[in-house]
Design an enzyme around this catalytic site. Structure first.
Site, short mmCIF file in Angstrom:
data_model
loop_
_atom_site.label_atom_id
_atom_site.label_comp_id
_atom_site.label_asym_id
_atom_site.label_seq_id
_atom_site.Cartn_x
_atom_site.Cartn_y
_atom_site.Cartn_z
CD GLU A 1 9.67 -11.64 -8.90
OE1 GLU A 1 9.05 -11.13 -7.96
OE2 GLU A 1 10.91 -11.58 -8.99
CE LYS B 1 13.39 -11.20 -10.23
NZ LYS B 1 14.22 -10.93 -9.10
CG ASN C 1 1.56 0.78 4.20
OD1 ASN C 1 1.29 -0.40 4.01
ND2 ASN C 1 2.79 1.27 4.13
N GLY C 2 -0.56 -0.99 6.44
CA GLY C 2 -0.17 -1.82 7.58
C GLY C 2 -1.31 -2.75 7.95
CB CYS D 1 -0.94 0.09 1.20
SG CYS D 1 -2.05 -1.30 1.35
CG HIS E 1 19.58 -36.36 -3.74
ND1 HIS E 1 20.03 -37.59 -3.32
CD2 HIS E 1 20.68 -35.61 -3.96
CE1 HIS E 1 21.37 -37.58 -3.28
NE2 HIS E 1 21.77 -36.38 -3.67
CE LYS F 1 11.38 -2.64 -6.08
NZ LYS F 1 11.75 -3.94 -6.65
CD GLU G 1 16.84 -13.17 -8.20
OE1 GLU G 1 16.31 -13.65 -7.18
OE2 GLU G 1 16.49 -12.09 -8.69
CD1 TRP H 1 -0.29 -6.34 -3.06
CD2 TRP H 1 -0.43 -6.89 -0.90
NE1 TRP H 1 0.07 -7.66 -2.94
CE2 TRP H 1 -0.01 -8.02 -1.63
CE3 TRP H 1 -0.58 -7.01 0.47
CZ2 TRP H 1 0.27 -9.25 -1.02
CZ3 TRP H 1 -0.31 -8.23 1.08
CH2 TRP H 1 0.11 -9.33 0.33
NE ARG I 1 4.60 1.78 -0.14
CZ ARG I 1 5.64 1.57 0.64
NH1 ARG I 1 6.85 1.82 0.19
NH2 ARG I 1 5.48 1.11 1.85
C1 F6R Z 1 11.71 -10.51 -6.17
C2 F6R Z 1 11.53 -9.48 -5.18
C3 F6R Z 1 11.25 -9.89 -3.78
C4 F6R Z 1 12.09 -9.04 -2.81
C5 F6R Z 1 11.72 -9.35 -1.36
C6 F6R Z 1 12.59 -8.60 -0.39
O1 F6R Z 1 12.00 -9.97 -7.42
O2 F6R Z 1 11.61 -8.32 -5.47
O3 F6R Z 1 11.49 -11.24 -3.58
O4 F6R Z 1 13.44 -9.30 -3.05
O5 F6R Z 1 10.38 -9.02 -1.15
O6 F6R Z 1 12.49 -7.23 -0.59
P1 F6R Z 1 13.58 -6.22 -0.03
O7 F6R Z 1 14.85 -6.49 -0.74
O8 F6R Z 1 13.03 -4.87 -0.30
O9 F6R Z 1 13.70 -6.52 1.43
#
Ligand code: F6R
Length: 607
Positions: free
Chosen positions: A487, A484, A99-100, A2, A503, A602, A480, A73, A27
């Site tokens: 997501e 990527k 937000n929270g 949010c 395994h 994010k 990773e 969100w 966000r």
């Molecule tokens: C993946 C991604 C998330 C963040 C995770 C941690 O592309 O962006 O997995 O890496 O939410 O976020 P930060 O680094 O902001 O603590």
């Protein structure tokens, strides 16, 4: 999660709020709304969907010079207009964005309902508006302070009252809030991206603080009404950095920025005279640093993957036992915090709740925690004992790319610094440093592989499942690469250590399930080649990310991408952009919303 924004000043508030929300959309983006005050009238406009939809329904001539906005969100209650913020109190005079998560909202709601209160949404937020109304006796700030003391959980809120035009009250606990100080106007937002078009002078609020903003100034006090002396900081980046600058989306732009962002993360941090790393903000003496016998890294998601690379390096190169832990797990494990253990909290946003709470738990037990953060002034950066800013610049796309490689740069620098305090010779230190210096140019060369990667992505984007496989430093990269892909393209993908497939996961191999192998020319190349053969023998298609000129790998693979050659410890940098591009092009092929994938946001400020 949010985003909230507030504006009070001489201009019309609505366009400032909508533009600010657009910048905060990363966000959360399932619904959005604004409340704008014109005289004693508080108009609320909200809708499900993204900011573009909100913008379309906000009248161009909406009057009012003070307002608040929110991009959501969803946590409590589905994605509906009624659950979108702002929320009002029963009198309609108070509006609030939040937000929270209010953990005790149910109990409060039931008590209020028993007294006859009627709620219009399923959110935890609406109870805050009701509480403020109950405490309101002509002073919004007082009422907010009384109300938030009844809340358990987290909040960043912005509140207005119809009888107090021009005034916005903000309060925070666990969710970020920043005050923007303009000329005759003031802003309030979850982060500075929402306000940098208007001012670069900002005040970062801490938990337990309440901001009272009006066009001509602001005060910040604690919940006991004591004034808090705050410093005005200056944002050190420009609006241009949060524009797309000709790229089709932020993720593409951020992938292509990596040669510069890695360069910035290294800039001024390599000491040629002593062939070591230089990290000014650690706040530890060389003696304290030298006495650290163990390193524990705490992080989530992509930052955890960077932490895994960091742990491998710190252990194998600096010879310090190191491990990377998932922040959401370590926090509740009642972790043992031994003396002489250095904790590193790694976070792009510096606001991730899991990482922040894990860090607080470690510090409460007396541990020393350094932050490795991107966002300057973020909560983790401010609450840690010291740390490293990775300077990748604002990362807007939800999928993290350039922050990852900048975090790697921080780990390589720290490894060099610690290794040179212990066993690494000056000659070896110089070799390490030179390889590190060559990284930005070599990463730039990996970006020229874009068309080849796009062609491979086109070929495989319809697959339902993928395996990503690598050994040693390539294992975190496999994780990773898989993250990527899933997501942003929504294709199911699993990352494994290549040695682990026999395994269990090898049962998944079939002509329909491609395996992406990461095969640098490192000391485990032969073993990884054997794992590739095991997959081929079972009819599984193999896409190999190897080293240019490696004919063995090329011949074995169905499709091959060759990155430039480098010291074997540095391939995590060179494999990053190709994996990011692969995910990006698969997502494009499937017409996904690359910057704002479904269900994600994010800056994950909830647990
Ligand atoms: C993946 C991604 C998330 C963040 C995770 C941690 O592309 O962006 O997995 O890496 O939410 O976020 P930060 O680094 O902001 O603590």
């Amino acid at each position: 999660m949010c985003g909230i924004v507030g504006y009070t000043g001489p201009r019309r508030a609505a366009p400032v709020l909508v533009e600010g929300l657009k910048r905060l959309e990363y966000r959360g983006y399932d619904s959005a709304g604004i409340a704008v005050q014109s005289g004693s009238d508080l108009k609320v406009i909200k809708t499900v969907g993204k900011i573009a939809r909100l913008k379309a329904i906000v009248p161009a001539d909406l009057p009012g010079t003070c307002g608040i906005g929110h991009t959501r969100w969803a946590t409590h209650g589905g994605v509906t207009d009624a659950n979108a913020h702002p929320h009002r109190d029963p009198t309609g005079k108070i509006v609030l964005v939040h937000n929270g998560i209010v953990e005790n909202y149910k109990g409060i709601k039931e008590k209020l309902q028993a007294k006859g209160a009627v709620f219009l949404s399923e959110t935890d937020t609406e109870v805050i508006a009701h509480l403020i109304a109950r405490y309101y006796e002509g002073d919004l700030e007082k009422a907010v302070k009384a109300a938030v003391q009844r809340l358990e959980g987290t909040y960043g809120i912005a509140v207005m009252h119809a009888d107090e035009p021009g005034r916005i009250v903000g309060a925070r606990k666990g969710s970020p809030l920043v005050v923007g100080v303009g000329e005759g106007e003031m802003l309030l937002a979850s982060d500075v991206t929402a306000m940098v078009a208007h001012t670069k002078r900002v005040v970062y609020m801490n938990d337990g603080e309440v901001a009272d903003i009006r066009p001509d100034g602001f005060t910040i006090t604690d919940l006991d009404d004591r004034p808090v002396d705050k410093r005005i900081d200056s944002v050190d980046w420009d609006l241009g950095e949060i524009e797309k600058e000709g790229f089709s989306c932020y993720m593409e732009k951020e992938i292509f920025e990596q040669p510069e962002s890695i360069g910035r993360a290294l800039s001024g941090r390599l000491d040629a005279e002593f062939a070591t790393g230089k990290l000014g903000g650690l706040n530890l003496t060389p003696q304290q640093l030298h006495s650290m016998q163990r390193i524990k890294i705490i992080a989530a998601g992509t930052s955890w993957h960077a932490g895994l690379v960091g742990a491998y390096l710190l252990e194998s190169v600096a010879r310090i036992p190191a491990a990377a832990e998932l922040a959401s797990e370590i926090r509740y494990r009642n972790p043992v915090v031994e003396p002489n253990t250095l904790f590193l909290a790694v976070s792009q946003s510096g606001e991730t709740a899991d990482t922040l709470y894990a860090m607080r738990e470690v510090r409460r037990k007396g541990g020393t925690v350094l932050g490795i953060c991107n966002v300057v002034g973020s909560t983790i950066a401010r609450e840690s004992d010291g740390g490293v800013y990775v300077h990748s610049g604002p990362e807007i796309a939800v999928a993290s790319t350039k922050a990852f490689t900048s975090q790697l740069a921080a780990f390589y620098t720290l490894t060099l610094l610690l290794a040179r305090m212990h066993d690494m010779s000056p000659t070896e230190g110089r070799r390490f440093m030179e390889a590190l210096r060559s990284v930005p140019d070599k990463v730039a060369r990996t970006l020229t592989l874009r068309d080849q990667i796009q062609a491979i992505a086109k070929k495989y984007a319809k697959a339902r499942d993928f395996l990503f496989l690598g050994r040693n430093l390539m294992y975190p990269l496999a994780l990773e690469g898989a993250l990527k892909l899933k997501e942003i393209s929504y294709i199911h993908a699993e990352g494994y250590g290549a040695g682990e497939i026999k395994h269990g996961p090898i049962a998944l191999v079939s002509p329909e399930t491609p395996s992406v192998f990461l095969v640098p020319d490192d000391f485990l190349r032969e073993k990884t080649l054997s794992n590739m053969k095991e997959i081929k023998a079972r009819g599984g298609p193999v896409i190999a990310f190897g080293v240019e000129g490696d004919e063995d790998v090329r011949e074995l693979a169905d499709d091959f991408i060759g990155v430039p050659k480098i010291d074997e410890r540095f391939y995590p940098f060179l494999m990053s952009a190709p994996l990011q591009l692969f995910a990006y092009f698969c997502a494009l092929e499937l017409n996904r919303d690359v910057d704002q994938p479904r269900n994600l946001a994010k800056s994950v400020t909830v647990e």
